[in-house]
Enzyme design. Structure first.
Site, mmCIF file in Angstrom:
data_model
loop_
_atom_site.group_PDB
_atom_site.id
_atom_site.type_symbol
_atom_site.label_atom_id
_atom_site.label_comp_id
_atom_site.label_asym_id
_atom_site.label_seq_id
_atom_site.Cartn_x
_atom_site.Cartn_y
_atom_site.Cartn_z
ATOM 1 C CG ASP A 115 91.762 8.220 43.866
ATOM 2 O OD1 ASP A 115 91.651 9.455 43.834
ATOM 3 O OD2 ASP A 115 92.848 7.619 43.810
ATOM 4 C CG HIS A 172 90.251 18.177 39.840
ATOM 5 N ND1 HIS A 172 90.825 17.820 38.633
ATOM 6 C CD2 HIS A 172 89.863 19.463 39.692
ATOM 7 C CE1 HIS A 172 90.810 18.860 37.808
ATOM 8 N NE2 HIS A 172 90.231 19.870 38.422
#
Ligand SMILES: O=P(O)(O)OC[C@H]1O[C@H](O[C@H]2O[C@H](CO)[C@@H](O)[C@H](O)[C@H]2O)[C@H](O)[C@@H](O)[C@@H]1O
Length: 877
Positions: free
Chosen positions: A510, A248
């Site tokens: 990110d 993730h």
């Protein structure tokens, strides 16, 4: 077992505890399970027969099943039913201790719980294994049992880790070593052999917790960087399960990753999985480079990695989405609306309210409730203002500049780029002083990992910067930055998003960044500008945003200025394009897409020619660019899954809506090319804007809104001349094979045997094929073997022949043909080199790509529609 008791199955057990059984049964089950000795769940559950039978007979669910199939979650009893077991560091739910000693369940928020939670809740055989968040040293054995049992009632299997284990595994190796490395912050990474040891040990503990649960054929889906050794531990212990792993966070380049002393062990650990998923194609490429450079293992373009011992792992990108409708809906809740109104009043966006600097009583009260304690709110809005300043008078109408709100929502983490963002905001006020008094920044930064020094330093830095900017620019009635350092529930967060004219989403690194997507969902159909970092996965999908390099303060300042100046029409247009995309690529489609791909790569019959993410993106790009598009779709097994009774395969309302939607796209010609009779095709699809080909090409009907006409192919034998004879032959097979039957069509006959005993059907199949071939040769007929069906139809019919007028017309700059069975091969063969050809499911094929199922095809169509929507919005249509 006492004779007046009976075993019940795990399914029945869950159904019972899920409220599907009477109170008595549920209570009996709970007591039974709590009473179990030791940590292991009992392998079966007994309830008094009279209660169980009463529940069964009143139609709740079948409680009583054969004894040999009965167990709770435990495997190893030869039950081959495949289930999904999700494994993550934390479970999707937490427990709150109640005064009476019981535990109440609380849904965790966060990307993972939102993305996979719905699958877990809606699949009654799906289990979730994760850390409970509890230290066993803090609880009595009874409390531990109560915690375990409450989790298990919700199909969550908790692990209990000591404070020491958490310090080494979670805070240590996961968050102080892997987290910074994955985010390209190698200077923050701590390399400590002790935490590595604990990390390895805890990964083993997860495997130990899984061992008693795993059954042959199960799918285990491991999540994230906390459990990078687990896939290979599982592969060594079990050779009959499918293993998926999804990361993730970003995956770094080899230059960074190689600095990790255990980089090779970590790579080997995740390579135990059958499918490794990342958010973006760039992260996939980084991972492949690491495998090549650090393990000296070659990878191919299809993402295959041949690992030692004959195991092949596959890597691909699966960008995660959000629950779009949840955010859209929540924005309309009264608390979210009150929050939005409050911010708009406070920032001077709503004239008339601000003069006395207090919110309307209603907004204030609701916003207070929304934020629970609300202290930040009341502190700012109830200030007394003795005089108007220059900026205030500008704010209240003497100046034409409209007042604007900038928002951001982050965890206080060094990867989020908060200091850089604050400097960019400060620069805006410096460089464009006309914004002073006119732009208010609502900065929600929830502190996290507060026990780590780096995070404490970051918090101080952000506090100081906010203080400095506010001190430098504040006016009596205007504070440039409203700084909230608490965790807020979803409703006020949606209110903040909705109030924002601009969202500043500028992480330094990110994996995806869901905030950008959430902001857009909260602005569904509205204006609002997104300033987005090019260092996050979301930037790949949200190209219409103001994309910035978050390290470049000047660039971010300029983008912020442009975003504040953008017209509502222009930002609505840009948003429409991005919203169309994220509406179609949700958390749910991400989860289903990963599981489809895992099914494909774990199944040798499905793995070759898998439509990879980069290929899907190319298909979508070509589709979006094309002016004239041809879609040729087989029906049974392609647009709808195969079922026993052909009458039960009628299109659902959702499928009809999907076909109508895609069939009315500008420039699209859609044809359903089926073996079904033209009567059925007419009945099922006659009203839809689609062209129809029936009976494998014997009949054709072009869409005409004024009325349809079926055209029969030329030079076909008269059915009267052959059908009686062939029917008689097929009837013999029907007589021999129970539950087989004949399907009659205008120019074809089909013997169906899907519902029959397959062994006896197969013998009859071979005999009938032989006899039919001998008979049909001289009659201008052909015999086709299809999916559990033998068909006889005129020799001249072929789907390839039927579609060739469209294919060879030269009218189309995008062509896609999809099918699942042998009769679709002629259609694939008729397509030109540059057309897309997709086989649904397993089997030899001429198609160039393969997808897992009809549902996967529906998703692909959904993405195509979204791409068209985005394209239309971009062109301003
Ligand atoms: O060309 P298609 O649209 O794929 O049609 C092929 C045949 O489909 C139907 O049979 C198949 O689907 C049935 C329902 O799922 C299933 O029971 C059967 O076993 C399959 O072979 C249809 O009944 C046939 O007429 C078509 O030729």
């Amino acid at each position: 077992m006492p004779h007046n008791h009976c075993h019940i199955s795990p399914r029945a057990y869950h159904a019972a505890l899920g409220g599907n059984a009477s109170y008595e049964v549920a209570k009996s089950l709970r007591m039974r399970c709590r009473g179990a000795e030791g940590k292991q769940a009992p392998s079966f559950v007994q309830v008094p027969c009279d209660i169980a039978e009463r529940d069964s007979t009143c139609g709740r669910f079948p409680l009583i099943e054969p004894v040999e199939k009965q167990c709770r979650f435990a495997g190893g009893n030869g039950d081959t039913m495949s289930r999904l077991i999700i494994v993550s560091n934390r479970l999707p739910v937490s427990l709150d201790a109640q005064p009476d000693g019981s535990y109440a369940l609380r849904q965790n928020v966060g990307g993972l719980a939102t993305a996979i939670g719905p699958y877990h809740s809606s699949h009654h055989d799906c289990l979730w294994v994760g850390w409970s968040g509890e230290d066993p040293a803090d609880h009595t054995p009874e409390e531990i049992e109560a915690i375990r049992s409450t989790y298990e009632e919700n199909r969550c299997i908790p692990l209990f880790l000591s404070a020491e284990q958490v310090a080494g595994f979670y805070a240590g190796f996961s968050n102080n070593t892997l987290w910074p490395l994955m985010h390209d912050f190698s200077h923050e990474a701590v390399f400590d052999p002790g935490t590595w040891e604990t990390y390895s040990h805890v990964n083993q503990l997860f495997a130990d917790a899984l061992a008693p649960l795993i059954r042959k054929g199960d799918t285990v889906w491991v999540q994230d960087y906390h459990l990078m050794l687990l896939p290979n531990i599982l592969r060594q212990r079990f050779n009959n399960i499918s293993i998926g792993w999804f990361l993730h966070v970003p995956f770094p380049s080899p230059e960074i990753f190689r600095s990790l002393p255990q980089s090779r062990e970590i790579l080997k650990g995740v390579l135990g999985a059958d499918l490794l998923g990342f958010h973006t194609v760039d992260f996939v490429e980084n991972f492949k480079s690491c495998v090549q450079q650090l393990l000296d293992i070659e990878t191919d373009d299809a993402g295959h990695i041949a690992v030692d011992g004959g195991h092949t792992a596959t890597v691909d990108a699966f960008p995660i989405g959000i629950d779009y409708n949840l955010y859209r809906r929540t924005t309309r809740s009264s608390l979210a609306r009150a929050m939005r109104r409050g911010i708009e009043e406070q920032s001077g966006k709503r004239p008339g309210r601000h003069h006395d600097t207090s919110l309307s009583a209603e907004s204030s009260a609701a916003a207070e409730a929304a934020t629970k304690s609300g202290s930040w709110w009341s502190h700012h809005v109830h200030e007394e203002l003795p005089e108007l300043t220059l900026a205030q008078s500008a704010m209240f109408g003497k100046d034409s500049k409209p007042n604007k709100v900038v928002v951001s929502v982050d965890r206080l983490d060094y990867t989020k780029g908060l200091p850089e963002r604050l400097r960019a905001f400060e620069r805006l006020l410096e460089k464009y002083p006309e914004w002073i008094g006119h732009v208010t920044y609502y900065l929600l930064a929830t502190p996290s990992r507060g026990d780590v020094e780096t995070y404490q330093r970051l918090k101080q830095q952000v506090d100081q910067l906010v203080g400095k900017i506010n001190g430098r620019f504040s006016m009596l009635a205007w504070t440039p930055i409203h700084y909230i350092t608490r965790s807020l529930p979803i409703k006020p967060v949606c209110g903040i998003y909705a109030a924002g004219d601009v969202a500043l989403v500028t992480p330094l690194r990110d994996g995806m960044n869901l905030v950008a997507k959430e902001y857009l969902a909260c602005h569904d159909g509205r204006d609002g500008a997104l300033v987005l970092s090019d260092m996050c996965g979301a930037a790949e999908e949200l190209g219409e945003a103001f994309i910035v390099n978050p390290y470049d303060i000047e660039m971010t300042c300029e983008a912020l200025h442009d975003a504040l100046e953008i017209s509502p029409e222009e930002s609505t247009r840009r948003n429409r394009a991005m919203q169309a995309r994220i509406k179609a690529r949700t958390a749910g489609t991400w989860c289903a897409g990963f599981l489809d791909a895992l099914l494909q790569v774990s199944n040798p019959g499905l793995d070759d020619k898998r439509l990879r993410m980069d290929q899907r993106n190319t298909l979508l790009e070509q589709w979006a660019k094309a002016d004239r598009k041809l879609l040729l779709c087989d029906y049974d097994g392609t647009l709808t899954p195969l079922v026993r009774d052909p009458d039960h395969a009628r299109p659902t309302l959702e499928l009809r809506a999907l076909l109508s939607r895609i069939g009315t796209e500008p420039g699209v010609d859609l044809a359903i090319v089926s073996g079904r009779s033209h009567a059925i095709m007419d009945q099922w699809f006659g009203e839809l804007p689609v062209n129809l080909v029936a009976e494998h090409g014997a009949w054709r009907n072009d869409y005409n809104p004024k009325g349809r006409t079926w055209v029969r192919a030329e030079n076909m034998p008269d059915p009267q001349d052959w059908q009686p004879k062939i029917e008689a032959m097929m009837q013999e097979s029907v007589n021999r094979v129970p539950r087989s039957f004949i399907e009659h069509k205008a120019d074809a006959l089909a013997w169906h045997y899907r519902a029959s005993n397959q062994r006896s059907a197969q013998r009859e199949h071979d005999r009938l094929i032989r006899d039919l071939r001998e008979t049909c040769g001289g009659m201008g007929l052909m015999v086709m073997e299809n999916s559990k069906i033998i068909e006889v139809c005129p020799l001249t019919t072929s789907k390839g022949h039927a579609v060739s007028p469209w294919v060879s017309s030269g009218d189309y700059d995008f062509m896609l043909a999809v099918g699942d069975d042998t009769t679709d091969e002629t259609m694939f063969a008729a397509m030109p080199e540059d057309a897309w050809t997709l086989k649904v499911g397993a089997g030899m094929t001429k198609a160039r790509s393969r997808i897992a199922s009809a549902t996967a095809l529906h998703r692909l169509f959904g993405y195509m529609i979204a791409e068209s929507e985005a394209g239309k919005a971009e062109k301003g249509k």
